[in-house]
Motif scaffolding. Structure first.
Motif, PDB file in Angstrom:
ATOM      1  N   ILE A  81       0.787  -0.871  -0.398  1.00  0.00           N
ATOM      2  CA  ILE A  81       0.379   0.213  -0.176  1.00  0.00           C
ATOM      3  C   ILE A  81       0.469   1.067   0.018  1.00  0.00           C
ATOM      4  CG2 ILE A  81      -1.551   1.337   1.623  1.00  0.00           C
ATOM      5  CD1 ILE A  81      -2.403  -1.447   0.229  1.00  0.00           C
ATOM      6  N   ALA A  82       1.882   1.323   0.512  1.00  0.00           N
ATOM      7  CA  ALA A  82       3.006   2.366   1.211  1.00  0.00           C
ATOM      8  C   ALA A  82       3.641   2.543  -0.162  1.00  0.00           C
ATOM      9  CB  ALA A  82       4.254   2.648   2.524  1.00  0.00           C
ATOM     10  N   LEU A  83       4.445   1.422  -0.704  1.00  0.00           N
ATOM     11  CA  LEU A  83       5.305   1.766  -2.240  1.00  0.00           C
ATOM     12  C   LEU A  83       3.903   2.029  -3.293  1.00  0.00           C
ATOM     13  CD1 LEU A  83       7.149  -1.791  -1.542  1.00  0.00           C
ATOM     14  CD2 LEU A  83       7.903   0.723  -0.867  1.00  0.00           C
ATOM     15  N   LEU A  84       2.656   1.750  -3.050  1.00  0.00           N
ATOM     16  CA  LEU A  84       1.777   2.015  -4.574  1.00  0.00           C
ATOM     17  C   LEU A  84       1.747   3.632  -4.639  1.00  0.00           C
ATOM     18  CD1 LEU A  84      -0.167   1.821  -6.783  1.00  0.00           C
ATOM     19  CD2 LEU A  84      -1.900   1.170  -5.462  1.00  0.00           C
ATOM     20  N   LEU A  85       1.692   4.113  -3.269  1.00  0.00           N
ATOM     21  CA  LEU A  85       1.058   5.386  -2.560  1.00  0.00           C
ATOM     22  C   LEU A  85       2.638   6.469  -3.281  1.00  0.00           C
ATOM     23  CD1 LEU A  85      -0.866   5.473   0.668  1.00  0.00           C
ATOM     24  CD2 LEU A  85      -1.605   6.038  -1.488  1.00  0.00           C
ATOM     25  N   ALA A  86       3.899   5.990  -3.062  1.00  0.00           N
ATOM     26  CA  ALA A  86       4.974   6.300  -3.159  1.00  0.00           C
ATOM     27  C   ALA A  86       5.186   6.861  -4.869  1.00  0.00           C
ATOM     28  CB  ALA A  86       6.437   5.926  -1.923  1.00  0.00           C
ATOM     29  N   GLN A  87       4.776   5.458  -5.281  1.00  0.00           N
ATOM     30  CA  GLN A  87       5.264   5.880  -6.821  1.00  0.00           C
ATOM     31  C   GLN A  87       4.264   6.562  -7.442  1.00  0.00           C
ATOM     32  OE1 GLN A  87       3.838   1.391  -8.537  1.00  0.00           O
ATOM     33  NE2 GLN A  87       4.543   2.013 -10.207  1.00  0.00           N
ATOM     34  N   PRO A  93       4.666  14.796   0.737  1.00  0.00           N
ATOM     35  CA  PRO A  93       5.230  14.137   1.332  1.00  0.00           C
ATOM     36  C   PRO A  93       4.178  12.973   2.315  1.00  0.00           C
ATOM     37  CG  PRO A  93       5.322  16.485   1.695  1.00  0.00           C
ATOM     38  CD  PRO A  93       4.272  16.158   0.303  1.00  0.00           C
ATOM     39  N   ILE A  94       4.291  12.165   2.864  1.00  0.00           N
ATOM     40  CA  ILE A  94       3.493  10.581   3.103  1.00  0.00           C
ATOM     41  C   ILE A  94       4.026  10.760   4.903  1.00  0.00           C
ATOM     42  CG2 ILE A  94       3.113   8.427   3.625  1.00  0.00           C
ATOM     43  CD1 ILE A  94       3.997   8.621   0.513  1.00  0.00           C
ATOM     44  N   LEU A  95       2.950  10.776   5.453  1.00  0.00           N
ATOM     45  CA  LEU A  95       2.710  10.579   6.916  1.00  0.00           C
ATOM     46  C   LEU A  95       2.511   9.981   7.891  1.00  0.00           C
ATOM     47  CD1 LEU A  95       3.322  12.199  10.249  1.00  0.00           C
ATOM     48  CD2 LEU A  95       0.959  12.711  10.175  1.00  0.00           C
ATOM     49  N   SER A 123      10.388   2.338   7.360  1.00  0.00           N
ATOM     50  CA  SER A 123      11.538   1.776   7.132  1.00  0.00           C
ATOM     51  C   SER A 123      11.385   0.983   5.303  1.00  0.00           C
ATOM     52  CB  SER A 123      11.166   0.336   7.525  1.00  0.00           C
ATOM     53  OG  SER A 123      12.825  -0.008   7.362  1.00  0.00           O
ATOM     54  N   ASN A 124       9.865   1.041   4.828  1.00  0.00           N
ATOM     55  CA  ASN A 124      10.489   0.686   3.410  1.00  0.00           C
ATOM     56  C   ASN A 124      10.663   2.028   2.707  1.00  0.00           C
ATOM     57  OD1 ASN A 124       9.995  -2.039   3.397  1.00  0.00           O
ATOM     58  ND2 ASN A 124       8.007  -2.162   3.013  1.00  0.00           N
ATOM     59  N   LEU A 125       9.378   3.440   2.685  1.00  0.00           N
ATOM     60  CA  LEU A 125       9.917   4.068   2.049  1.00  0.00           C
ATOM     61  C   LEU A 125      11.184   5.072   1.827  1.00  0.00           C
ATOM     62  CD1 LEU A 125       6.249   5.788   3.234  1.00  0.00           C
ATOM     63  CD2 LEU A 125       7.021   4.417   0.711  1.00  0.00           C
ATOM     64  N   LYS A 126      12.061   4.925   3.404  1.00  0.00           N
ATOM     65  CA  LYS A 126      12.908   5.207   2.722  1.00  0.00           C
ATOM     66  C   LYS A 126      14.442   4.061   2.610  1.00  0.00           C
ATOM     67  CE  LYS A 126      12.902   7.946   7.734  1.00  0.00           C
ATOM     68  NZ  LYS A 126      12.658   9.135   7.053  1.00  0.00           N
ATOM     69  N   LYS A 127      13.869   3.085   2.779  1.00  0.00           N
ATOM     70  CA  LYS A 127      14.819   2.194   2.082  1.00  0.00           C
ATOM     71  C   LYS A 127      14.786   2.046   0.664  1.00  0.00           C
ATOM     72  CE  LYS A 127      16.657  -1.036   5.511  1.00  0.00           C
ATOM     73  NZ  LYS A 127      17.692  -0.707   5.593  1.00  0.00           N
ATOM     74  N   LYS A 130      12.919   7.877   0.043  1.00  0.00           N
ATOM     75  CA  LYS A 130      11.747   8.324  -0.069  1.00  0.00           C
ATOM     76  C   LYS A 130      11.983   9.680   1.148  1.00  0.00           C
ATOM     77  CE  LYS A 130       6.726  10.132  -0.256  1.00  0.00           C
ATOM     78  NZ  LYS A 130       7.034  10.790  -1.365  1.00  0.00           N
ATOM     79  N   LYS A 131      12.702  10.398   1.076  1.00  0.00           N
ATOM     80  CA  LYS A 131      13.000  11.252   2.210  1.00  0.00           C
ATOM     81  C   LYS A 131      12.112  11.979   3.011  1.00  0.00           C
ATOM     82  CE  LYS A 131      18.103  12.168   0.545  1.00  0.00           C
ATOM     83  NZ  LYS A 131      17.295  11.668  -0.681  1.00  0.00           N
ATOM     84  N   ASP A 132      10.294  12.545   1.996  1.00  0.00           N
ATOM     85  CA  ASP A 132       9.310  13.542   2.530  1.00  0.00           C
ATOM     86  C   ASP A 132       9.346  12.303   3.387  1.00  0.00           C
ATOM     87  OD1 ASP A 132       8.718  12.004   0.376  1.00  0.00           O
ATOM     88  OD2 ASP A 132       8.234  14.031  -0.506  1.00  0.00           O
TER      89      ASP A 132
END
Length: 448
Positions: A81-87, A93-95, A123-127, A130-132
């Motif tokens: 879910i988070a990875l798709l949102l980042a894509q 920015p994601i909280l 952790s996934n998003l930072k790996k 993604k900094k924000d």
């Protein structure tokens, strides 16, 4: 100014945990979140477990309208879910939000495992670089949540203010002031700010309505002691005030950076300090000596609620008082007046041509901040201090600011090659600015 923040709220679940409880918490928290002012929420009709459901929800909105994403860990969930949102929203920015665990079930089972789900997401998003990304824990009614949420909203406000901002550079930077020069393509790439060059001759020769000048002259005389100014100087100040205002409005500029010497005094007849200060008092941003990043620094502060600010030189270290003298030749807005000193327009500057503001700034808690770029690195200097009651002994606008270690602060600024201008903003804004800098990957420099 920013009127509305558009946020997506995604409540994520996994059916191996207690989805019904996660759904109940989502609905309860949503009701509380919707009471927040100036936020427009987008959210699905139900909690989301599968990326297909998330895709269907996201397809109903325009990506460019979204300023931030709140990913609520309603229960533990998989990382897709988070990875798709980042894509889909790579520059948004994601909280990641973990809610408190309710009492265990009668069978002794963990019901939500929300914290682990949020931990996995961050952790996934930072790996993936993604900094924000920020993390928050707790109910939206808790003080801890509200403090961190406001800081995150401030990151969004700074982003939104800078992206698409346009700064009018009037005449370029001051002669030999290479330390405040900026490479414009890099500025646009990094924070979305463009620079448009405005010739000094354009400012000097604007045609203006005579009535507006006369009306403004009366306001100036009510605000300042103008006994040292002849009628010609008063008129020139008023013309510049109106000229700067027209340029800001017609050019749709977020700020002006003005080469304030030597041409203004030599060819126009006065320096622009008083006119710049007047427009600053009306809420506009104008920086001295063509300092573009000084203007950007002030825009960042303004975005998160700082109303009183001043571009200053650190002109003196006063060791016995553990303080610094924040001074400039006379461009502080009169909204910073201490209410005690004589508030006047002076002609001392530029060989007696003037015209500058002259008063002592008010006491109060202040943030000292400066954005800079050098050696392929963006960095932000930031610290806090206390502006104290200061005796009026100098020309110009100034105030003493008490800090922990004035020598160390100045050493830090100079040894790191920061420009000689800093922004003095009344209030405490350090935490939000540091968080914003970290989301950009900037180095944060402090005197701590």
């Amino acid at each position: 100014m920013i009127n509305l923040i558009n946020l997506i709220l995604v409540p994520s679940v996994r059916s191996t945990y207690e989805v019904s409880e996660g759904r109940r918490i989502f609905n309860e928290e949503l009701e509380n979140l919707q009471k927040m002012q100036d936020i427009n929420w987008f959210y699905p009709s139900d909690v989301i477990e599968y990326t297909e459901n998330l895709e269907a929800f996201l397809n109903k909105m325009r990506k460019e309208d979204i300023d931030g994403i709140v990913l609520m860990s309603a229960t533990f969930h998989l990382g897709d879910i988070a990875l798709l949102l980042a894509q889909k929203f790579y520059d948004v920015p994601i909280l990641c939000w973990a809610v408190p665990e309710p009492p265990y079930s009668s069978e002794g089972r963990v019901r939500l495992n929300s914290l682990v789900g949020a931990h996995l997401d961050v952790s996934n998003l930072k790996k993936i670089g993604k900094k924000d990304v920020e993390f928050v824990y707790g109910s939206s009614k808790s003080e801890h949540f509200q403090e961190k949420f406001i800081e995150w909203i401030n990151i969004i406000k700074i982003n939104k203010t800078l992206k698409g901002a346009k700064i009018g550079l009037v005449g370029g930077h001051a002669k030999t002031f290479l330390n405040i020069d900026v490479y414009e393509p890099l500025l646009l790439k990094e924070i979305g700010v463009t620079v448009e060059h405005i010739p000094l001759s354009f400012v000097f020769n604007l045609n203006l309505d005579r009535n507006s000048i006369e009306n403004l002259k009366e306001e100036i005389e009510k605000t300042y002691d103008t006994e040292k100014l002849n009628e010609d100087k008063k008129s020139k100040v008023c013309k510049l005030i109106v000229s700067f205002k027209r340029i800001l409005e017609t050019g749709k500029f977020s700020a002006l950076a003005v080469r304030c010497w030597p041409e203004f005094a030599s060819y126009y007849g006065i320096s622009p300090c008083a006119a710049m200060a007047w427009n600053m008092a009306q809420g506009s941003i104008l920086s001295c000596e063509g300092d573009v990043l000084g203007a950007v620094t002030m825009l960042m502060l303004k975005a998160i609620g700082c109303k009183d600010m001043y571009l200053a030189d650190i002109s003196q270290i006063i060791e016995k008082d553990s303080s610094l003298l924040m001074w400039h030749c006379g461009v502080a807005p009169h909204t910073l007046w201490d209410g005690v000193s004589k508030k006047s327009l002076e002609t001392y500057f530029a060989g007696g041509k003037g015209v500058t503001t002259d008063f002592v700034l008010k006491p109060g808690h202040v943030t000292i901040v400066r954005l800079d770029h050098t050696d392929n690195e963006w960095r932000l200097f930031i610290t806090e201090g206390e502006a104290v009651h200061t005796k009026q002994e100098l020309k110009g606008t100034y105030v003493k600011v008490r800090v922990k270690d004035p020598l160390k602060l100045v050493d830090t600024l100079i040894e790191n090659g920061f420009p000689h201008h800093v922004v003095l903003g009344y209030g405490s804004f350090t935490r939000s600015l540091i968080k914003f800098a970290k989301t950009k990957g900037w180095r944060v420099v402090s005197d701590d």
